[in-house]
Design an enzyme around this catalytic site. Structure first.
Site, PDB file in Angstrom:
ATOM      1  N   GLY A  93     -20.949  92.242  80.880  1.00 10.44           N
ATOM      2  CA  GLY A  93     -21.154  92.176  79.440  1.00 10.44           C
ATOM      3  C   GLY A  93     -19.961  91.673  78.653  1.00 10.44           C
ATOM      4  O   GLY A  93     -19.304  90.695  79.019  1.00 10.44           O
ATOM      5  N   GLY A 119     -16.578 101.702  77.388  1.00 10.68           N
ATOM      6  CA  GLY A 119     -17.243 102.656  76.512  1.00 10.68           C
ATOM      7  C   GLY A 119     -18.619 103.018  77.045  1.00 10.68           C
ATOM      8  O   GLY A 119     -19.192 102.286  77.857  1.00 10.68           O
ATOM      9  N   LEU A 179     -30.451 112.496  68.944  1.00  8.77           N
ATOM     10  CA  LEU A 179     -30.256 113.087  67.623  1.00  8.77           C
ATOM     11  C   LEU A 179     -29.279 114.256  67.734  1.00  8.77           C
ATOM     12  O   LEU A 179     -29.267 114.972  68.745  1.00  8.77           O
ATOM     13  CB  LEU A 179     -31.584 113.571  67.044  1.00  8.77           C
ATOM     14  N   LEU A 180     -28.493 114.460  66.708  1.00  4.45           N
ATOM     15  CA  LEU A 180     -27.468 115.499  66.774  1.00  4.45           C
ATOM     16  C   LEU A 180     -28.084 116.869  67.069  1.00  4.45           C
ATOM     17  O   LEU A 180     -27.491 117.685  67.797  1.00  4.45           O
ATOM     18  CB  LEU A 180     -26.672 115.543  65.474  1.00  4.45           C
ATOM     19  N   ASN A 216     -30.245 117.549  69.029  1.00  3.58           N
ATOM     20  CA  ASN A 216     -30.529 117.640  70.464  1.00  3.58           C
ATOM     21  C   ASN A 216     -29.303 117.341  71.329  1.00  3.58           C
ATOM     22  O   ASN A 216     -29.428 117.130  72.539  1.00  3.58           O
ATOM     23  CB  ASN A 216     -31.654 116.672  70.842  1.00  3.58           C
ATOM     24  N   TYR A 231     -21.390 108.652  69.431  1.00  2.00           N
ATOM     25  CA  TYR A 231     -20.860 107.294  69.584  1.00  2.00           C
ATOM     26  C   TYR A 231     -20.160 106.836  68.294  1.00  2.00           C
ATOM     27  O   TYR A 231     -19.048 106.293  68.336  1.00  2.00           O
ATOM     28  CB  TYR A 231     -22.005 106.344  69.927  1.00  2.00           C
ATOM     29  N   LYS A 238     -16.202 105.744  67.793  1.00  2.00           N
ATOM     30  CA  LYS A 238     -15.802 104.414  67.329  1.00  2.00           C
ATOM     31  C   LYS A 238     -15.091 104.473  65.981  1.00  2.00           C
ATOM     32  O   LYS A 238     -14.170 103.690  65.715  1.00  2.00           O
ATOM     33  CB  LYS A 238     -17.024 103.498  67.264  1.00  2.00           C
ATOM     34  N   THR A 292     -26.466  91.440  74.967  1.00  2.00           N
ATOM     35  CA  THR A 292     -25.958  91.904  76.256  1.00  2.00           C
ATOM     36  C   THR A 292     -27.118  92.510  77.046  1.00  2.00           C
ATOM     37  O   THR A 292     -28.241  92.636  76.540  1.00  2.00           O
ATOM     38  CB  THR A 292     -24.866  92.972  76.085  1.00  2.00           C
TER      39      THR A 292
END
Length: 473
Positions: free
Chosen positions: A236, A311, A317-318, A320, A377, A381, A414
């Protein structure tokens, strides 16, 4: 192979139905084919013209739209109207030196330069406005005018068609260490060339660096003999980063996890680099990278650039997301970088980062705007962005000539994005000003620009490589 939606949107029927068609972008080191024109807002275009002289790029005087210079045009319906005097042919790029713009009237001068040129701009043409950091401009009106340049450029970027881009460069002129043409040259070269194909609507910042560190501005192999380490290089974007640095002369150390060893070896063999199978979250990852460099290239060898590209995503979802899913992403995407940097920045470590070296992180537009189901994520970042800003302001690194920057990719084509549902994928491609997804090489070229020796005056910055989202900046 092109997917179904790409085929449906690129065939002749789609054109007849008015579906927007993406333009094939100019990439690589090619300059615009048409002439570069130069204008000014607020004063003479001294800094930009001197920078073009450094680059060996000729520039014609830009036409300026005023009531006195307009010409009469007859429409198809037989009506007449006053329009700007046209250029005799297409324009490859329009540059505007607005570093002296301090009055609201100076914004009219900017409009006057841009209006005729935009109509004549060729496919993959360029609009570049150069201003100063607003807080250094002077009084409130001057600050307002310099800030207004950003509104102009971001809006123009969303109006352009045929793969053209618009960007703003801010320099330091009213400080103890003003930006020189040599400082600005690598950035202006990057923006004019096809290397910046997927960068639009962005603000780039250029400061000042010791001219002894600013070299090889126009070299096509600026990393000749330099060691460059790229993590996550097995496929990638990482593979493209490794290939781009090798193309530009670097001795590349390609790093990836043992599970990706086959792809990593293929990349290393293809570019003539070396492969290092390594879990970057290991406590001794930094020491192992330095040891590999010293073993392969000699005890005196030093790293010129390390690109933190590795990475992972573990989307949910938060509500979960448990601690393992949360922590694993932060560990790979952020904490590992911190530990590796601390080790490699030891000036006495064989195989460590050299004076005049470069640290480049890979952030994401998710770290700027957030993304549903990607809280972990986005946190990692955004953390990379904060790390870059803090390290870029570190006087100890500045004393060694080390710069720290990051790219924030948007929708890049990618293997990972190919797995996104078709409809969502096509929306991702189309929701930017360039009406298409970027390529891994677009991210790689931007990283290489940050890393080249001539970019010593750029540090602590994050640049989006996203084609300029139509929903925001």
């Amino acid at each position: 192979m092109a997917d179904l939606v790409q085929l449906l949107t690129s065939n002749p029927l789609a054109r007849q139905l008015g579906v927007p068609q993406p333009t094939r972008l100019r990439r690589g080191r090619d300059l615009p084919t048409g002439p570069v024109v130069l204008g000014a807002a607020g004063g003479a275009p001294t800094l930009v013209r001197r920078t073009l002289d450094v680059l060996g790029v000729a520039a014609d005087d830009a036409l300026v739209d005023t009531p006195q210079t307009r010409v009469t045009e007859t429409t198809d319906e037989g009506r007449t109207r006053q329009v700007p005097a046209p250029y005799p042919g297409t324009v490859g790029a329009v540059l505007v030196d607005a570093t002296a713009a301090t009055a609201i009237e100076d914004l009219e001068a900017l409009r006057g330069v841009l209006r005729p040129a935009l109509k004549a701009l060729e496919a993959s043409g360029r609009v570049v406005v150069v201003g100063v950091e607003p807080e250094t401009a002077g009084g409130p009106v001057a600050v307002a005018v310099q800030q207004a340049l950003e509104g102009v450029v971001r809006s123009v970027g969303k109006e352009l068609r045929k793969g053209a881009t618009a960007n703003l460069v801010r320099v330091d002129l009213l400080t103890d260490a003003p930006t020189t043409p040599t400082d600005l040259a690598s950035t202006l070269s990057f923006l004019l060339e096809g290397r910046s194909a997927y960068v639009s609507g962005q603000v780039l910042h250029v400061g000042h660096a010791d001219e002894a560190r600013v070299r090889e501005i126009t070299s096509e192999r600026p990393f000749e003999g330099q060691v460059v380490v790229v993590t996550g290089a097995g496929r990638g974007i990482g593979a493209s980063i490794a290939e781009t640095f090798a193309r530009d002369g670097a001795m590349v150390v390609a790093v990836d996890v043992p599970a990706g060893g086959e792809g990593l070896s293929q990349v290393a063999n293809r570019i003539g680099g070396t492969a290092l199978q390594l879990d970057i979250t290991a406590a001794d990852a930094g020491q192992r990278i330095a040891g590999h460099v010293a073993q392969r290239f000699g005890d005196a060898a030093r790293i010129h650039t390390i690109v933190h590209n590795a990475g992972i995503t573990r989307d949910r979802l938060l509500v979960n997301t448990d601690e393992e899913r949360w922590g694993s992403v932060l560990e790979v995407n952020l904490a590992a970088q911190v530990r590796i940097n601390e080790v490699l920045l030891d000036p006495d470590l064989p195989g460590g980062l050299d004076d005049g070296g470069r640290i480049v992180g890979v952030a994401s537009t998710s770290g700027i705007a957030g993304n549903r189901g990607q809280t972990n994520y986005a946190a990692s970042k955004a953390g990379v962005i904060g790390l870059v800003r803090a390290m870029g302001a570190d006087e100890r690194l500045a004393a060694r000539g080390i710069t720290v920057n990051a790219v924030a990719p948007g929708f890049i084509e990618t293997e990972m994005t190919a797995k996104i549902p078709v409809a969502t994928r096509e929306i991702g491609r189309r929701i930017n000003s360039l009406q298409q997804g970027g390529r891994p090489v677009d991210v790689a070229e931007t990283i290489a620009w940050f890393a080249q020796p001539a970019s010593a005056a750029v540090t602590g910055r994050v640049l989006r490589v996203c084609g300029q989202s139509q929903l925001g900046a």
